[in-house]
Every structure is written in C-alpha cells, then in structure tokens.
Design a protein around this motif. Structure first.
Motif, PDB file in Angstrom:
ATOM      1  N   LEU A 149     -27.013  82.098  12.882  1.00 12.70           N
ATOM      2  CA  LEU A 149     -27.240  81.977  14.375  1.00 12.70           C
ATOM      3  C   LEU A 149     -28.401  81.194  15.070  1.00 12.70           C
ATOM      4  CD1 LEU A 149     -26.317  85.737  15.240  1.00 12.70           C
ATOM      5  CD2 LEU A 149     -25.044  83.802  14.783  1.00 12.70           C
ATOM      6  N   SER A 150     -29.280  81.091  14.424  1.00 16.65           N
ATOM      7  CA  SER A 150     -30.226  79.913  14.869  1.00 16.65           C
ATOM      8  C   SER A 150     -30.095  78.534  15.080  1.00 16.65           C
ATOM      9  CB  SER A 150     -31.512  80.116  14.089  1.00 16.65           C
ATOM     10  OG  SER A 150     -31.505  79.448  12.741  1.00 16.65           O
ATOM     11  N   LYS A 151     -28.809  78.431  14.316  1.00 11.49           N
ATOM     12  CA  LYS A 151     -28.460  76.704  14.303  1.00 11.49           C
ATOM     13  C   LYS A 151     -26.878  76.659  14.771  1.00 11.49           C
ATOM     14  CE  LYS A 151     -30.816  75.740   9.847  1.00 11.49           C
ATOM     15  NZ  LYS A 151     -30.605  75.355   8.690  1.00 11.49           N
ATOM     16  N   VAL A 152     -26.455  77.609  15.406  1.00 15.24           N
ATOM     17  CA  VAL A 152     -25.235  77.545  16.090  1.00 15.24           C
ATOM     18  C   VAL A 152     -25.307  78.124  17.399  1.00 15.24           C
ATOM     19  CG1 VAL A 152     -24.195  79.477  15.122  1.00 15.24           C
ATOM     20  CG2 VAL A 152     -22.696  77.508  15.844  1.00 15.24           C
ATOM     21  N   SER A 153     -24.506  77.380  18.564  1.00 15.29           N
ATOM     22  CA  SER A 153     -24.504  78.000  19.849  1.00 15.29           C
ATOM     23  C   SER A 153     -23.162  78.824  19.930  1.00 15.29           C
ATOM     24  CB  SER A 153     -24.484  77.030  20.832  1.00 15.29           C
ATOM     25  OG  SER A 153     -24.087  77.353  21.983  1.00 15.29           O
ATOM     26  N   THR A 154     -23.335  80.123  20.256  1.00 15.55           N
ATOM     27  CA  THR A 154     -21.971  80.839  20.512  1.00 15.55           C
ATOM     28  C   THR A 154     -21.788  81.385  21.851  1.00 15.55           C
ATOM     29  OG1 THR A 154     -22.523  81.889  18.171  1.00 15.55           O
ATOM     30  CG2 THR A 154     -20.980  83.233  19.646  1.00 15.55           C
ATOM     31  N   SER A 155     -20.332  80.979  22.148  1.00 15.17           N
ATOM     32  CA  SER A 155     -19.860  81.698  23.660  1.00 15.17           C
ATOM     33  C   SER A 155     -18.990  82.821  23.306  1.00 15.17           C
ATOM     34  CB  SER A 155     -19.374  80.417  24.308  1.00 15.17           C
ATOM     35  OG  SER A 155     -18.508  80.828  25.274  1.00 15.17           O
ATOM     36  N   MET A 156     -19.351  83.766  24.168  1.00 12.85           N
ATOM     37  CA  MET A 156     -18.457  84.996  24.211  1.00 12.85           C
ATOM     38  C   MET A 156     -17.752  85.022  25.391  1.00 12.85           C
ATOM     39  SD  MET A 156     -20.573  87.754  21.929  1.00 12.85           S
ATOM     40  CE  MET A 156     -22.318  87.271  22.625  1.00 12.85           C
ATOM     41  N   THR A 157     -16.264  85.152  25.423  1.00 13.93           N
ATOM     42  CA  THR A 157     -15.469  85.483  26.528  1.00 13.93           C
ATOM     43  C   THR A 157     -15.426  86.709  26.836  1.00 13.93           C
ATOM     44  OG1 THR A 157     -14.282  83.353  26.168  1.00 13.93           O
ATOM     45  CG2 THR A 157     -13.237  84.857  27.760  1.00 13.93           C
ATOM     46  N   ILE A 158     -16.201  87.544  27.360  1.00 11.64           N
ATOM     47  CA  ILE A 158     -16.456  89.010  27.610  1.00 11.64           C
ATOM     48  C   ILE A 158     -16.939  88.971  29.069  1.00 11.64           C
ATOM     49  CG2 ILE A 158     -18.557  89.351  26.471  1.00 11.64           C
ATOM     50  CD1 ILE A 158     -15.553  91.735  26.020  1.00 11.64           C
ATOM     51  N   ASN A 159     -16.580  89.929  29.712  1.00 10.03           N
ATOM     52  CA  ASN A 159     -16.949  90.297  31.196  1.00 10.03           C
ATOM     53  C   ASN A 159     -17.405  91.629  31.235  1.00 10.03           C
ATOM     54  OD1 ASN A 159     -16.288  87.530  32.436  1.00 10.03           O
ATOM     55  ND2 ASN A 159     -14.261  88.126  31.189  1.00 10.03           N
ATOM     56  N   ALA A 160     -16.613  92.813  31.585  1.00  8.90           N
ATOM     57  CA  ALA A 160     -17.100  94.053  32.004  1.00  8.90           C
ATOM     58  C   ALA A 160     -18.196  94.621  30.954  1.00  8.90           C
ATOM     59  CB  ALA A 160     -15.876  94.992  32.220  1.00  8.90           C
ATOM     60  N   VAL A 171     -29.091  92.439  18.289  1.00  8.76           N
ATOM     61  CA  VAL A 171     -29.163  93.258  17.257  1.00  8.76           C
ATOM     62  C   VAL A 171     -28.977  92.584  15.961  1.00  8.76           C
ATOM     63  CG1 VAL A 171     -28.839  95.490  16.087  1.00  8.76           C
ATOM     64  CG2 VAL A 171     -28.983  95.404  18.565  1.00  8.76           C
ATOM     65  N   VAL A 172     -27.605  92.027  15.950  1.00  6.52           N
ATOM     66  CA  VAL A 172     -27.494  91.352  14.607  1.00  6.52           C
ATOM     67  C   VAL A 172     -28.263  90.204  14.332  1.00  6.52           C
ATOM     68  CG1 VAL A 172     -25.783  89.830  13.402  1.00  6.52           C
ATOM     69  CG2 VAL A 172     -24.837  91.517  14.591  1.00  6.52           C
ATOM     70  N   ALA A 173     -28.715  89.382  15.145  1.00  9.43           N
ATOM     71  CA  ALA A 173     -29.719  88.273  14.849  1.00  9.43           C
ATOM     72  C   ALA A 173     -30.953  89.007  14.521  1.00  9.43           C
ATOM     73  CB  ALA A 173     -30.119  87.588  15.963  1.00  9.43           C
ATOM     74  N   GLU A 174     -31.644  90.124  15.145  1.00  6.02           N
ATOM     75  CA  GLU A 174     -33.038  90.906  14.772  1.00  6.02           C
ATOM     76  C   GLU A 174     -32.789  91.289  13.217  1.00  6.02           C
ATOM     77  OE1 GLU A 174     -34.453  91.681  19.365  1.00  6.02           O
ATOM     78  OE2 GLU A 174     -33.790  93.290  18.001  1.00  6.02           O
ATOM     79  N   GLU A 175     -31.603  91.945  13.121  1.00 11.31           N
ATOM     80  CA  GLU A 175     -31.464  92.723  11.595  1.00 11.31           C
ATOM     81  C   GLU A 175     -31.341  91.589  10.539  1.00 11.31           C
ATOM     82  OE1 GLU A 175     -29.690  97.008  13.112  1.00 11.31           O
ATOM     83  OE2 GLU A 175     -28.512  95.516  12.150  1.00 11.31           O
ATOM     84  N   ASN A 176     -31.194  90.372  11.127  1.00 10.59           N
ATOM     85  CA  ASN A 176     -30.984  89.273  10.077  1.00 10.59           C
ATOM     86  C   ASN A 176     -32.420  88.425  10.240  1.00 10.59           C
ATOM     87  OD1 ASN A 176     -28.345  89.400   8.525  1.00 10.59           O
ATOM     88  ND2 ASN A 176     -27.537  89.117  10.547  1.00 10.59           N
ATOM     89  N   GLY A 177     -33.356  88.846  10.705  1.00  7.27           N
ATOM     90  CA  GLY A 177     -34.691  88.291  10.709  1.00  7.27           C
ATOM     91  C   GLY A 177     -34.920  87.028  11.793  1.00  7.27           C
ATOM     92  N   LEU A 178     -33.983  87.045  12.893  1.00  5.87           N
ATOM     93  CA  LEU A 178     -34.112  86.152  13.945  1.00  5.87           C
ATOM     94  C   LEU A 178     -34.541  86.868  15.285  1.00  5.87           C
ATOM     95  CD1 LEU A 178     -30.881  84.057  13.428  1.00  5.87           C
ATOM     96  CD2 LEU A 178     -33.317  83.414  12.664  1.00  5.87           C
ATOM     97  N   GLY A 179     -35.283  86.068  16.016  1.00  6.78           N
ATOM     98  CA  GLY A 179     -35.789  86.806  17.253  1.00  6.78           C
ATOM     99  C   GLY A 179     -34.781  86.451  18.341  1.00  6.78           C
ATOM    100  N   ARG A 180     -34.829  87.145  19.395  1.00  9.25           N
ATOM    101  CA  ARG A 180     -33.773  86.690  20.551  1.00  9.25           C
ATOM    102  C   ARG A 180     -34.085  85.271  20.996  1.00  9.25           C
ATOM    103  NH1 ARG A 180     -35.429  91.699  23.906  1.00  9.25           N
ATOM    104  NH2 ARG A 180     -34.961  92.927  21.795  1.00  9.25           N
TER     105      ARG A 180
END
Length: 552
Positions: A149-160, A171-180
C-alpha cells in the motif's frame, strides 16, 4: 483577401453546396443545448490567450494542471474492480497490476455501500453482486493481501460509510507496518450526489456533511497524500444530466463541502489541495474535451475569487474520469470498445489525472477478465501508440474547442448561480430542483433515441435481426453470503467484546455532540474489530435515516 471577405465567399459556396446536398439535420445541437456552427474561425471564436488559456500548470489551468502533463508521466490507469469475496477481488487486483494497471479502484457491494453487514436480512441476494463484500477489517486485510500500500494508489467508491472504509484501510496499513502519512488514494465520500443521482445515502444531509468535514479535516492533518473526497459528476451524468448540469451540480456540491470545512476555522489553502473530482466522458468528443477545460478554468476562478485561495494547488481541479456506462449497449457489445476508446480519448485530450475505461460486456454483467484486459489495453494503446500524450493540450487553440470551452463555462456558471441563489446545493436538493432537472434531461435524451433523432449504432440504426448470445458473462456465486457470515462469526468469536462495547459507546456519545471529530473514534472501533454494520448502526441511532422528498 481579408478574413471577412474570405468568410463571405466561403458562405456563398457553403449555401450553394447545401442547396445541392441537404445537410443531415437542421441544427447540430449538443446534448448540453449548445448549437454547433458549421465552421469556427477568428470571427466567431473569441479568445484572449492570457486570460482564457494561459500556460499549462498555471492559473487558470485551462490547459492542464501540470506544466508538462503526460510528457512527464501518463495519467493513472485505474480500473474499477470488485465482486464476490475479498479473496476473489484481490485476485482480480493482482491480475490487473500484472497487466500494467497503475492504480487500484475498489467497487463495494450494495450492503457495504449502505452500511449493512452481510448477515443482515436486507443484504440477502446482494452480497458480492455489484462489488466486493467488506464487513470487517479482516476482509480488508484479505482484499489487499500481497499488495504494497505504500507503492500503489487506491480509490474507493464509497460514500455514506466512507469514514469507516478509510479507517479500515488505515488499520490494515498500520498492522502491516505502514504509517498513514505514506498512504495515497481517494475515498469518494460525496454524499450530496447520492441524494440526487444514486441513492446509497443513509443519514440526513446535516450529519452526512459533518462526517465528510471530519474526514477532510482529519486527512488535512494526518494524511497529506490522501484525497478525502472525490466530488462526483459522474453519477449525476449517468443519471441523465447533460454536460452543463454535470459540472454545475458537482461544483454546487463542492462548494457545500468547502463551506462545511471552513466553518471549522481551517484555511482553504490547508485543505482544498486535497479535494478531487470525478467526471464522465461521453461520446461527443468535442463537447467533452471542452467541458473538462471549462470546468478546470471555472473551478480555479471559484477558488481564487470566491474563497480567496492563494496556493495554486488549492485552485487546481484534479479529476478522475470514467467512460460512460450509460452509453454501453447490450446489443452488439463489441461496438462498446469503439465507444470507450473515443470517450477515453476525450478524457486524455481534456487533461484527466486518472482514467477508468469500461469493459465492453458491462451492459450484460460484471466484466469478465478478457473484457477488463481489453479495456486496460485501450488506455495503454492511447498512451503509448496514439501520440496524443506527447504534447501538452494538443487541441488548445482549436477555434471550435476554445469557443465551446467559453460557451460551456458561461452556461455552467449561470446554472451554478441559480443554485447559489436558492441557498446552495442542500437547498436545491431538498427542494427537488436538481432531481427534476436531471429527470428532464434524461427524458429529452431518450426521447431523441426513441424517435431516431439520436442515432445509437446497433440499437436504433444498423441493428441486427438476431442477437448474438455467444458472449460469456460473469456470474457471482450466491454462496458468497454464507462465506461472509462465517467470516463475521469468526471475527466476533475472537475479539474482545468489552473493548467493542466501549468503543461503540464512545462513538455514539461523540456523535451526539457537534464539536468532536469522529475519525479517531471510528479508527479505534475498527481496530477493536467492530463490524461495518455495528459502527453504522451506532451512528444511525444518533443521526437517524434520510427520507427523500417526493418531487414528481
């Protein structure tokens, strides 16, 4: 021969010629209502170079937001994907990345979009159907398995529930050792267009705007590479709006979001650079190219003149484009490859920052792997083989493009003023004004198709007598819901329910106040393995649910 004299002689020739060969129609009218002249020249295309065009990467950004545009790097090729379980979608993501895709775009299923877990009774029959089912942060872990996730840009089509999905991603990133701070991407998070065009709203406008302002404020402070909102004209256009309405309604919504954040005493320069937009690319190449250029120029003026932005990034209209799903036909599906190619070309010529190209079989089902590959290859051929990315703003200076850009900007600004005079986007939505305008434009479009004025190849002209039934379609296994329910039970049996109850209680208390940013509390709830549905139900209890007005 002078210009005026030359045009006069041409007009004589023109009139004589159409006396012999009648033109295809009386007037050549764009969907936006603008009438195309037979030819454009300095007498009917009035452009002040410095004021109207300027230079690429410089205010008013008519010619693009980067000085060198695609000569530096291509737009992000971000194919929208998601179906079934997180595992299946992860496999599709990794396939697309192997094929050269440069950014991820997540489609969520309907229960996820409206904040229900897969085991909710209202989720029956919908789990995994139009996107991936995400109930817990464990699903999110599976969704991005083996993807850095540090090397790819992610778009999420989610609203409410956008704040919750962003929290899961963090949380996924942090639990994999990546800061926000290293994470890059976008959540759509545009609830106002849901009220007028799409329908996946949950809460009334006021608490919805509060949640959006929370995410924008949080990202401005904690996630400098993240776009906390993608203000979407795409769904407005897909619902039936024309090009003018698409941009005007989107900008009206955008102004409502800006106003909501400014009430928190945050400088516009500190967050506006993280606002992003999402537009449709339709079939009329000239109109669409001009639309993108007009939108970029008008937004720069709005930010500078109305909101006092001083940083250039805060004035830039950065946008993702998707080719128009509403133009795809179930009849002769391979024709859709040509439609998508033209629409993608319009987006590139118009200066998009990222692009999704629809698959040719999407009028029949979720796209197959073969169709997705063709859609991605369409972008790659445009990038590497067509030459249109090799010079900045290749249609800049075209008489017709510049005049259409001016006219579209003028019409968009007029429509935007109508909404401003009504009290802004929320007032226009609550009165049903936007919904009514979209419905009227949709009616006009399909009336033209029905009476043959608007030709759709393979549908109302050049149609086949028998339909080809040989196309393979993708079908989602209905057993997916059972798998998701089992996964939810496993998470609930292994979590600390005392922490769950405490985090949900604290979230509910904070939601009942008006001066607490909810993002840290939502992140805490996600970290403690609260489900999406549990978090959204906690907010439902405080905020209530929205009931749309009857406008017809």
């Amino acid at each position: 021969m002078g210009l005026e004299e030359g045009k006069e002689k041409w007009m004589e020739l023109y009139n004589k010629h159409i006396g012999k060969y009648a033109e295809r129609r009386k007037e050549f009218v764009l969907d936006s209502g603008l009438v195309l002249e037979p030819v454009y020249d300095p007498t009917n295309s009035h452009v002040d170079y410095e004021q109207d065009l300027g230079w690429p990467g410089m205010y008013p950004f008519t010619r693009g937001v980067q000085p060198n545009m695609y000569r530096g790097r291509f737009w992000t090729m971000r194919q929208y994907a998601g179906y079934g379980t997180a595992k299946e979608t992860n496999e599709r993501f990794r396939y697309l990345l192997e094929q050269g895709q440069t950014g991820l775009s997540v489609a969520f299923d309907l229960p996820t979009q409206i904040g229900y877990d897969s085991d909710h009774e209202l989720s029956m029959g919908e789990v995994g159907k139009v996107g991936v089912a995400i109930d817990t942060v464990e699903d999110m872990h599976v969704l991005f398995d083996q993807i850095d996730l540090s090397k790819v840009s992610t778009s999420m089509t989610i609203n409410a529930p956008a704040a919750v999905l962003l929290a899961m991603y963090i949380v996924v990133a942090e639990e994999n050792g990546l800061g926000r701070k290293v994470l890059s991407g976008t959540i759509q998070n545009d609830i106002l267009k849901e009220y007028v065009a799409r329908g996946t709203y949950i809460f009334p406008p006021k608490p919805s705007l509060r949640l959006i302002a929370d995410t924008i404020e949080f990202c401005a402070k904690e996630m400098p590479k993240w776009n906390p909102i993608s203000i979407s004209g795409y769904h407005i256009r897909e619902a039936g709006a024309n090009a003018v309405e698409e941009i005007a309604f989107t900008f009206a919504n955008a102004k409502a979001y800006v106003d909501a954040v400014l009430k928190r005493n945050i400088s516009v320069d500190d967050f506006a650079g993280q606002l992003s937009f999402f537009f449709a690319a339709h079939n009329n190449l000239l109109e669409e190219v001009a639309k993108f250029r007009a939108a970029r120029r008008l937004w720069a003026k709005i930010m500078k003149e109305q909101y006092g932005a001083t940083k250039e990034r805060a004035m830039m209209l950065r946008f993702h484009t998707q080719t128009a799903g509403s133009t795809l036909t179930a009849q002769q599906p391979l024709n859709n490859i040509i439609r998508v190619t033209l629409q993608a070309l319009a987006a590139v010529l118009g200066g998009t920052q990222s692009l999704h190209t629809n698959s040719y079989d999407e009028a029949l089902s979720l796209p197959t792997e073969e169709a997705v590959k063709v859609a991605l290859r369409t972008q790659q051929i445009l990038a590497y083989e067509s030459g249109v990315a090799d010079t900045v703003d290749p249609l800049g200076g075209s008489y017709v493009i510049e005049q259409l850009t001016n006219e579209l900007e003028e019409h968009i600004a007029k429509e935007l003023k109508v909404i401003d005079d009504m009290g802004g986007a929320v007032a226009a939505i609550e009165s049903g004004y936007m919904q009514k305008r979209i419905a009227e434009s949709a009616y006009e479009y399909y009336r033209g198709v029905a009476n043959g004025e608007k030709v759709i190849v393979g549908v109302n002209k050049f149609a086949d007598s028998e339909e080809d039934q040989s196309f393979r379609v993708l079908r989602v296994d209905p057993k997916i819901r059972e798998e998701q329910i089992a996964s939810i039970k496993a998470v609930k049996s292994n979590r600390d329910n005392v922490k769950v109850e405490k985090s949900l209680e604290e979230l509910g208390k904070a939601a009942a106040t008006e001066n607490v940013n909810l993002m840290p509390l939502i992140i805490d709830a996600v970290r403690n393995r609260c489900t999406l549905g549990e978090i959204m139900d906690t907010l439902r209890d405080v905020f209530g649910e929205y009931r749309p007005p009857v406008v017809f």
